[in-house]
Design a protein around this motif. Sequence first.
Motif, mmCIF file in Angstrom:
data_model
loop_
_atom_site.group_PDB
_atom_site.id
_atom_site.type_symbol
_atom_site.label_atom_id
_atom_site.label_comp_id
_atom_site.label_asym_id
_atom_site.label_seq_id
_atom_site.Cartn_x
_atom_site.Cartn_y
_atom_site.Cartn_z
ATOM 1 N N UNK A 1 0.806 -1.207 0.000
ATOM 2 C CA UNK A 1 0.000 0.000 0.000
ATOM 3 C C UNK A 1 0.842 1.259 0.000
ATOM 4 N N UNK A 2 0.574 2.155 0.970
ATOM 5 C CA UNK A 2 1.301 3.418 1.050
ATOM 6 C C UNK A 2 2.722 3.249 1.572
ATOM 7 N N UNK A 3 3.120 2.017 1.856
ATOM 8 C CA UNK A 3 4.494 1.745 2.295
ATOM 9 C C UNK A 3 5.295 1.035 1.208
ATOM 10 N N UNK A 4 4.890 1.188 -0.037
ATOM 11 C CA UNK A 4 5.584 0.518 -1.136
ATOM 12 C C UNK A 4 6.950 1.145 -1.389
ATOM 13 N N UNK A 5 7.852 0.337 -1.910
ATOM 14 C CA UNK A 5 9.182 0.792 -2.314
ATOM 15 C C UNK A 5 9.394 0.420 -3.782
ATOM 16 N N UNK A 6 10.198 1.205 -4.466
ATOM 17 C CA UNK A 6 10.582 0.896 -5.848
ATOM 18 C C UNK A 6 12.097 0.999 -5.953
ATOM 19 N N UNK A 7 12.659 0.323 -6.950
ATOM 20 C CA UNK A 7 14.108 0.302 -7.125
ATOM 21 C C UNK A 7 14.511 1.166 -8.313
ATOM 22 N N UNK B 1 13.741 2.926 -2.938
ATOM 23 C CA UNK B 1 13.215 4.231 -2.529
ATOM 24 C C UNK B 1 11.781 4.038 -2.046
ATOM 25 N N UNK B 2 11.495 4.603 -0.876
ATOM 26 C CA UNK B 2 10.163 4.467 -0.281
ATOM 27 C C UNK B 2 9.253 5.575 -0.773
ATOM 28 N N UNK B 3 8.051 5.186 -1.202
ATOM 29 C CA UNK B 3 7.110 6.161 -1.761
ATOM 30 C C UNK B 3 6.295 6.851 -0.685
ATOM 31 N N UNK B 4 6.058 6.179 0.415
ATOM 32 C CA UNK B 4 5.220 6.750 1.475
ATOM 33 C C UNK B 4 5.833 6.493 2.833
ATOM 34 N N UNK B 5 5.031 5.930 3.741
ATOM 35 C CA UNK B 5 5.462 5.748 5.118
ATOM 36 C C UNK B 5 6.663 4.832 5.250
ATOM 37 N N UNK C 1 14.446 -0.817 1.763
ATOM 38 C CA UNK C 1 13.111 -0.292 1.492
ATOM 39 C C UNK C 1 12.060 -0.889 2.400
ATOM 40 N N UNK C 2 11.115 -0.051 2.813
ATOM 41 C CA UNK C 2 10.098 -0.495 3.762
ATOM 42 C C UNK C 2 9.152 -1.523 3.154
ATOM 43 N N UNK C 3 8.990 -1.482 1.840
ATOM 44 C CA UNK C 3 8.143 -2.477 1.194
ATOM 45 C C UNK C 3 8.638 -3.895 1.421
ATOM 46 N N UNK C 4 9.958 -4.050 1.669
ATOM 47 C CA UNK C 4 10.519 -5.381 1.899
ATOM 48 C C UNK C 4 9.910 -6.036 3.136
ATOM 49 N N UNK C 5 9.619 -5.236 4.164
ATOM 50 C CA UNK C 5 9.003 -5.794 5.371
ATOM 51 C C UNK C 5 7.645 -6.386 5.049
ATOM 52 N N UNK C 6 6.838 -5.671 4.273
ATOM 53 C CA UNK C 6 5.472 -6.131 4.015
ATOM 54 C C UNK C 6 5.447 -7.277 3.012
ATOM 55 N N UNK C 7 6.424 -7.317 2.120
ATOM 56 C CA UNK C 7 6.540 -8.502 1.257
ATOM 57 C C UNK C 7 6.910 -9.719 2.096
ATOM 58 N N UNK C 8 7.739 -9.496 3.099
ATOM 59 C CA UNK C 8 8.116 -10.603 3.990
ATOM 60 C C UNK C 8 6.915 -11.093 4.779
ATOM 61 N N UNK C 9 6.087 -10.194 5.271
ATOM 62 C CA UNK C 9 4.863 -10.593 5.970
ATOM 63 C C UNK C 9 3.963 -11.388 5.032
ATOM 64 N N UNK C 10 3.786 -10.896 3.800
ATOM 65 C CA UNK C 10 2.900 -11.560 2.836
ATOM 66 C C UNK C 10 3.396 -12.952 2.475
#
Length: 431
Positions: free
Chosen positions: A50-56, A62-66, A211-220
């Motif tokens: 979501x709003x915590x996505x990261x892109x490379x 690079x984190x897009x949001x939180x 990147x913060x998105x890595x945490x949420x991919x790990x949860x998923x």
Amino acid sequence: MTEQPFTSRELLPRTVVVIGAGPSGLAAARELERAGHRVTVLEERDTVAGKCASVAVDGRAYDLGGHICTTRYERIAELVTELDVKTERTSRYRVLDVEGRAATRQAMSFLREESFRRYRALRAREFPHIAEPGLAHSARALAAPVTEWLAEHGLQSMADSLGTGYTAAGYGYLDDDAPALYFVKYAEMTGLLAGPPQLLGHAGAFTVVGGFGALWRRVAEELKDVRCGVRVESVERRAEGVRVHTDTGPVEADEVVLAVALDRVLPVLDAGAEERDLAARVRANAYHTTLATASGLPEDAFYFLDAHTTSRASKGHCVSYHHRYPGSDVRTFYSYGRPEEVGALLREDVAGLGGRLEEVYLERAWAFMPHFGSSDLADGALDRLEALQGRDRTYYVGGLPAFELIECTVAHAQDLVRRHFPPAGGTLTLP
């Protein structure tokens, strides 16, 4: 009042569909699976976070949001520890004047003045639970518009010390007169007013390596059934269960968790009168992220642009940017406003700071910080939303009931599951 024990029927495994794979949805799903329930997560985008996505870009995230975690982020600290996710200290914060000549620390006079002692007494008397998960417990006490509330209690220095960061982070301009509830919640979660001096060994704010998105991919990855790229067409709730119609077929469940703001999910929801009325009262900020190469700007910090955060008259201009990696000219810029006005003004703002906007890699518009206005809070809008929890087999998590900060949405989602979904068979699966 003593809580009633759960019945044997309530201790049976339940099937739950979670709509939305941002932090609150994934946190709820993880808690449900740990309690032995069967969960399906549906996400419209092609990736989680979501709003915590990261892109490379060029091999760097690079984190897009939180992504900024303070020493109050205890639930996030537990999560990264359990999942063995590495963290690092974030960039320093600096306030930058509009010409880009003077980069200074945030003024923290509030913490050294008599007004801070007065604030702590006020907190203890009127909103002692403000730092706890959720918002409803403090909403009526802090329903007044923030400028009025600050003036009434002689706390203008609180705005001077914390208002720039509040606006730069997407929560709105103080002269927009959003309720004091949201500004005070933000202030409490900065870790500056109270809390441990460090967390995970970081003496200050921290973030996730890569990147913060890595945490949420790990949860998923640990969840059994997460479906991305699935569009929800309608949600049908009946006495015997829930049916979610999607573009890939229906999903049947006992209950549904909505991790999307009520006003956003309303078009596909078989909403009742209470849900429709509350959805019509939800407000959000038009917040915008631009990932781009820009040369000639001050480096190695998260910069708040002082002149653009003081008043809503600056809407459309860049309010902050993050230069995360030394030696790279890629920066993440944050603005309020419509995409068409943000793009033109960003080029102007970068030039005004002595830089040059070059390649733009990504632009993302957010409906950020769902919230209620002052009169609605005073009338009990958040109490009404909490009263809907469990009705029609539906539960609500995310920024609206919790506040649009990662720690807040995760803590609220975890606590909601623990209250309403006891472990199947009475046994909790520990990580």
